[in-house]
Design a protein around this motif. Structure first.
Motif, PDB file in Angstrom:
ATOM      1  N   ILE A 134      57.827  -7.360  78.542  1.00 58.44           N
ATOM      2  CA  ILE A 134      56.768  -8.341  78.725  1.00 58.44           C
ATOM      3  C   ILE A 134      55.791  -8.298  77.558  1.00 58.44           C
ATOM      4  N   MET A 135      55.513  -7.113  77.009  1.00 60.87           N
ATOM      5  CA  MET A 135      54.622  -7.010  75.861  1.00 60.87           C
ATOM      6  C   MET A 135      55.277  -7.559  74.598  1.00 60.87           C
ATOM      7  N   GLU A 136      56.598  -7.479  74.542  1.00 64.61           N
ATOM      8  CA  GLU A 136      57.316  -7.953  73.360  1.00 64.61           C
ATOM      9  C   GLU A 136      57.480  -9.469  73.390  1.00 64.61           C
ATOM     10  N   THR A 137      57.811 -10.017  74.550  1.00 64.90           N
ATOM     11  CA  THR A 137      58.101 -11.452  74.636  1.00 64.90           C
ATOM     12  C   THR A 137      56.876 -12.297  74.931  1.00 64.90           C
ATOM     13  N   PHE A 138      55.824 -11.702  75.447  1.00 66.29           N
ATOM     14  CA  PHE A 138      54.658 -12.498  75.842  1.00 66.29           C
ATOM     15  C   PHE A 138      53.374 -11.833  75.356  1.00 66.29           C
ATOM     16  N   PRO A 139      53.108 -11.879  74.041  1.00 58.12           N
ATOM     17  CA  PRO A 139      51.844 -11.311  73.546  1.00 58.12           C
ATOM     18  C   PRO A 139      50.661 -12.173  73.961  1.00 58.12           C
ATOM     19  N   ALA A 140      49.479 -11.661  73.699  1.00 55.99           N
ATOM     20  CA  ALA A 140      48.269 -12.352  74.149  1.00 55.99           C
ATOM     21  C   ALA A 140      48.096 -13.705  73.480  1.00 55.99           C
ATOM     22  N   ALA A 141      48.523 -13.841  72.216  1.00 56.26           N
ATOM     23  CA  ALA A 141      48.347 -15.108  71.505  1.00 56.26           C
ATOM     24  C   ALA A 141      49.336 -16.168  71.940  1.00 56.26           C
ATOM     25  N   PRO A 143      53.782 -16.818  73.390  1.00 60.15           N
ATOM     26  CA  PRO A 143      55.142 -16.369  73.114  1.00 60.15           C
ATOM     27  C   PRO A 143      55.929 -17.240  72.147  1.00 60.15           C
ATOM     28  N   VAL A 144      55.325 -18.287  71.573  1.00 64.68           N
ATOM     29  CA  VAL A 144      56.085 -19.287  70.827  1.00 64.68           C
ATOM     30  C   VAL A 144      55.677 -19.281  69.359  1.00 64.68           C
ATOM     31  N   LYS A 145      56.681 -19.417  68.505  1.00 63.63           N
ATOM     32  CA  LYS A 145      56.469 -19.763  67.114  1.00 63.63           C
ATOM     33  C   LYS A 145      57.520 -20.808  66.744  1.00 63.63           C
TER      34      LYS A 145
END
Length: 838
Positions: A134-141, A143-145
């Motif tokens: 969850i920390m890897e796929t959904f950071p605070a900023a 999940p998308v680039k």
């Protein structure tokens, strides 16, 4: 007077108009079906076709009730077969959920109160996987680039920024259910081995949504390998009465009476309820099946160019109630403008370890046996310790102990009634042993193997040398985390598919170019437009190559080690900024300011920054000559030189000053080239097309010699000024002048001799030219004579040829005369012979 033609035709009579119009044929099949034929154009009005123009219409409203019952009966039977084909899989899932040990087991065997603990091997792996992922796929900023497809341009960069901001806003702010559903999926995935996400546009929320669907609620047919090629995907949903009523009220489902809901909890759901400590007594939800299935639907068959049925099945979404088989909706499952009618995917399959079939392998399958064995052994050890500390035994019937039903507390003495003999003779304790060391070692071995196989074993940092190269550490980390890195890569792949499905729905609701400006006021800020998504690819921010922070830190440490050998080829500030970004440090631009963040300053401030070790930067529009003068003056200042000499960073300061001066020199040279060219040079940061670069290079090649000549002239003038101020140099210049005068006299004598020699050479050349002319005239005379001889010989040959031709003609004439004579004599002879015979 000529009259112009009228703009309009003269009105015609009804009879004339009827003669020009084609015949119209009207065929009335029944009062509701009519066929019209007018001039080759056929119009058919059929009953029940008024609502078929809506592509997204509920086709169940237009189908016959008997056809619906046949359809749902066959489909319900197929779904039950799908469920029955995976009975053993469901049993394994139920047993695996029990191994999580979320609820303590109150055991009555071998005695009431025996140990009921579960070994947390699987639970530990599940929690660790969920926390890391969850920390890897959904950071605070967010999940998308975005990734630009094709050539990168300024417009595409701006569109990529808008799409990235819009998508992250959608997932973090607008879609409030996305992160909780994502975490639920990550909890279920490692244990079950498969988990699903359903992406669709919610008709009630009127926006896109993505919800978690457990693996047991997705039924796939036997033999299916992946969702894209699967001909039937069934989702078992549970809806409350109000949720069903809302969908019926909005027209999404048929408004029919469904009766009271039937309770149909599965064994897996019952096990989950038992582990969580909840009950389904008051569960009043309907069980509804939503099947994405390929059907040859009666009344909506696939046809060819001649409108003949092809018999091919098309993708549809059929929704019906379990138990009553009441159909709620039938909708097309392809895009309206898709001529191939390809199936639209609404589900994303996350797999832990791909297996033999459609469902993946999880920890329940991989280490379920290890967890079960470890649970059994740990219970035996705890029970053995209990029996050893509180042993039981045999006592004689005559022995009476006050309160013998409760154990004796520490420091307590109780009264005992003895029939005969001593207490020792009336009590016989059983020989219970301490917990077995062999069994404890076996437990450690099983737990170690299970954790190693699940890739949750802790690395022994104490075994690693502190002086070990970073490459060695990175290799050990990669070997330790290889299995988990592969799992993370699969999650990254599935998460990318989910984000692309969400982006497709967001794009369909995005405004068009002519309807929406770039900058928007409001909470969201900038919003992406429909065209912004055309040349972009939506990808997760997670890196599938580095699953954990420790791997990324080790990689950057390896790069830092390499940079020490050749620091001149590395951008050290940028490297350190990326390292701090990986560590999650905020306000990096304040800790490590880069050249791009600097603002123009005066040359004295630049000198101060260099002396204090701060970065400096030259700008194109500055007065570079003045800056160079101030910097050179500071570098030659004896006081500054003395202070720098005592500084341990003297070489770095001198190198920074020299580099900054060189940067100003480069800009000054660029300005000189621009002045010589008569036009401003293009920005160096922007690339040039090959044709423009080729033309510009040719122009610069012409301007560069001019700048070089100017620089040489300036250098000569400065040297002359310096020499004019030195008396010794003046004496040397006088001596040079005397020597130059002598050289000039010698040059004049040499020139006179050269002129005399040149005159002699000219006379010799004229003489040789006269001889050559005489020889040429002789050659021409001889050639004329030869030509005359050749012409005479040619005339002689021609006369001979004419004489020969004349002789040939005379001989031919003679031969002709002789032949005529012979013919005449032969004729006369024949005539005489005839007369003689008569």
């Amino acid at each position: 007077m000529a009259m112009d033609k009228s703009l309009y035709q003269a009105p015609q009579s009804i009879d004339a108009m009827s003669q020009d119009q084609p015949d119209v044929e009207i065929e009335i099949v029944d009062p509701e079906e009519v066929n019209i034929n007018a001039g080759g154009i056929e119009i058919s009005i059929e009953p029940g076709k008024e609502g078929s123009e809506d592509f997204n219409a509920n086709l169940a409203e237009e189908m016959d009730e008997r056809a619906l019952q046949t359809l749902v009966s066959d489909l319900s039977a197929d779904i039950k077969n799908d469920i029955n084909s995976r009975k053993d899989w469901e049993t394994m899932m139920k047993d695996g959920i029990q191994l999580l040990g979320l609820k303590y087991e109150n055991r009555t065997e071998p005695w009431p109160g025996a140990c009921g603990v579960y070994h947390p091997m699987i639970t530990e792996a599940v929690v660790r996987f969920q926390s890391e992922t969850i920390m890897e796929t959904f950071p605070a900023a967010g999940p998308v680039k975005t990734k630009i497809v094709g050539k990168q341009t300024i417009d595409k960069d701006a569109a990529a920024a808008r799409v990235s901001e819009d998508m992250n806003w959608q997932l973090t702010e607008n879609m409030t259910e996305f992160r909780p559903e994502h975490e639920r999926m990550l909890w279920s995935l490692p244990g079950a081995g498969s988990a699903f996400k359903k992406v669709y546009k919610d008709p009630v929320l009127e926006r896109q949504t993505s919800v978690f669907v457990p693996a047991e609620d997705i039924m796939l047919p036997y033999g299916a390998s992946e969702l894209l090629t699967c001909h039937r995907i069934t989702h078992r949903m549970r809806k409350t009465k109000n949720e069903v009523a809302v969908l019926q009220y909005n027209g999404f489902w048929l408004d029919v009476d469904l009766g009271e809901p039937l309770k149909t909890n599965t064994d897996i759901q019952k096990r989950k309820d038992l582990e969580m400590g909840v009950s389904s007594i008051n569960d009043d939800r309907y069980t509804i099946y939503e099947a994405c299935v390929d059907l040859d639907l009666p009344g909506f068959e696939d046809t060819d160019k001649d409108d003949e049925p092809t018999g091919l099945a098309l993708p549809y979404i059929v929704t019906f109630v379990d138990g009553t088989d009441q159909i709620l909706s039938i909708r097309r499952n392809w895009k309206e403008d898709d001529k191939k009618r390809q199936k639209r995917l609404h589900y994303v399959h996350y797999q832990y370890i791909p297996g033999f079939g459609a469902y993946g392998f999880g920890l329940f399958h991989l280490i379920g046996g290890f967890a079960k064995s470890a649970t059994s052994i740990i219970r035996q050890l705890v029970d053995a310790g209990t029996l050893s500390n509180l042993p039981g035994g045999l006592k004689s019937r005559g022995l009476r102990i006050k309160g013998d039903d409760t154990p004796i507390a520490p420091g307590e003495f109780r009264d005992v009634d003895i029939g005969s003999g001593s207490i020792k003779d009336n009590i016989l304790p059983l020989p219970y042993k301490e917990p077995s060391m062999v069994l404890s070692g076996l437990l450690d071995k099983i737990v170690e193997e299970g954790r190693r196989f699940a890739a949750t074993a802790d690395m022994k940092v104490s075994d690693m040398s502190a002086q070990a190269p970073v490459g060695t550490t990175l290799a050990l980390l990669e070997r330790q985390l290889k299995v988990m890195s592969a799992v993370q890569a699969r999650v990254h792949y599935a998460f990318k598919q989910e984000l692309q499905l969400i982006a497709e729905l967001v794009r369909e609701d995005s405004p068009a170019n002519e309807e929406y400006p770039y900058d928007v006021d409001g909470k969201q800020g900038r919003k992406a437009k429909y065209e912004d998504y055309r040349h972009l690819e939506i990808i997760p921010v997670s890196d599938p190559n580095t699953a954990t922070m420790s791997q990324r830190i080790a990689q950057y440490q390896a790069v830092l080690q390499l940079s020490t050998s050749s620091p001149q080829i590395y951008d050290m500030p940028e490297l350190h900024r990326q390292m701090l970004q990986v560590l999650g440090i905020k306000n990096i631009e304040k800790l490590i300011p880069t050249v791009d963040d600097l603002k123009p300053t005066d040359p004295v401030q630049e000198n101060q920054n260099v002396l204090s070790g701060k970065p400096v930067k030259a700008f194109a529009y500055q007065d570079h000559e003045s800056h160079i003068a101030v910097h050179n003056a500071a570098a030659q200042d004896p006081i500054i030189q003395k202070l720098i000499g005592q500084n341990p960073q003297a070489q770095a300061i001198q190198a920074a000053m020299l580099s900054h001066i060189t940067e100003h020199v480069g800009f000054a040279y660029r300005n000189k080239i621009s002045d010589a060219l008569g036009a401003a040079l293009p920005d160096s940061k922007e690339g040039l097309p090959p044709e423009m670069e080729y033309q510009l290079s040719q122009l610069l090649a012409q301007a560069a010699p001019q700048v070089l000549a100017q620089s040489k002239a300036l250098a000569g003038q400065e040297q002359a000024k310096q020499n004019a101020q030195d008396p010794l140099i003046q004496l040397q210049q006088q001596e040079l002048q005397i020597k130059q005068q002598g050289l000039q006299l010698k040059q004049q004598e040499g020139q006179a001799k050269a002129q005399e020699a040149q005159a002699q050479m000219q006379a010799q050349m004229q003489e040789s030219q006269a001889k050559m002319q005489i020889q040429m005239q002789e050659i021409q005379r001889k050639s004329k004579k030869d030509m005359a001889d050749i012409a005479a010989k040619a005339d002689e040959i021609r006369l001979r040829e004419e004489e020969i031709k004349g002789r040939q003609q005379m001989e031919g004439t003679k031969i002709g005369v002789d032949m005529a004579k012979h013919k005449e004599e032969a004729r006369r002879a024949q005539q005489n012979s005839k007369e003689t015979k008569q």
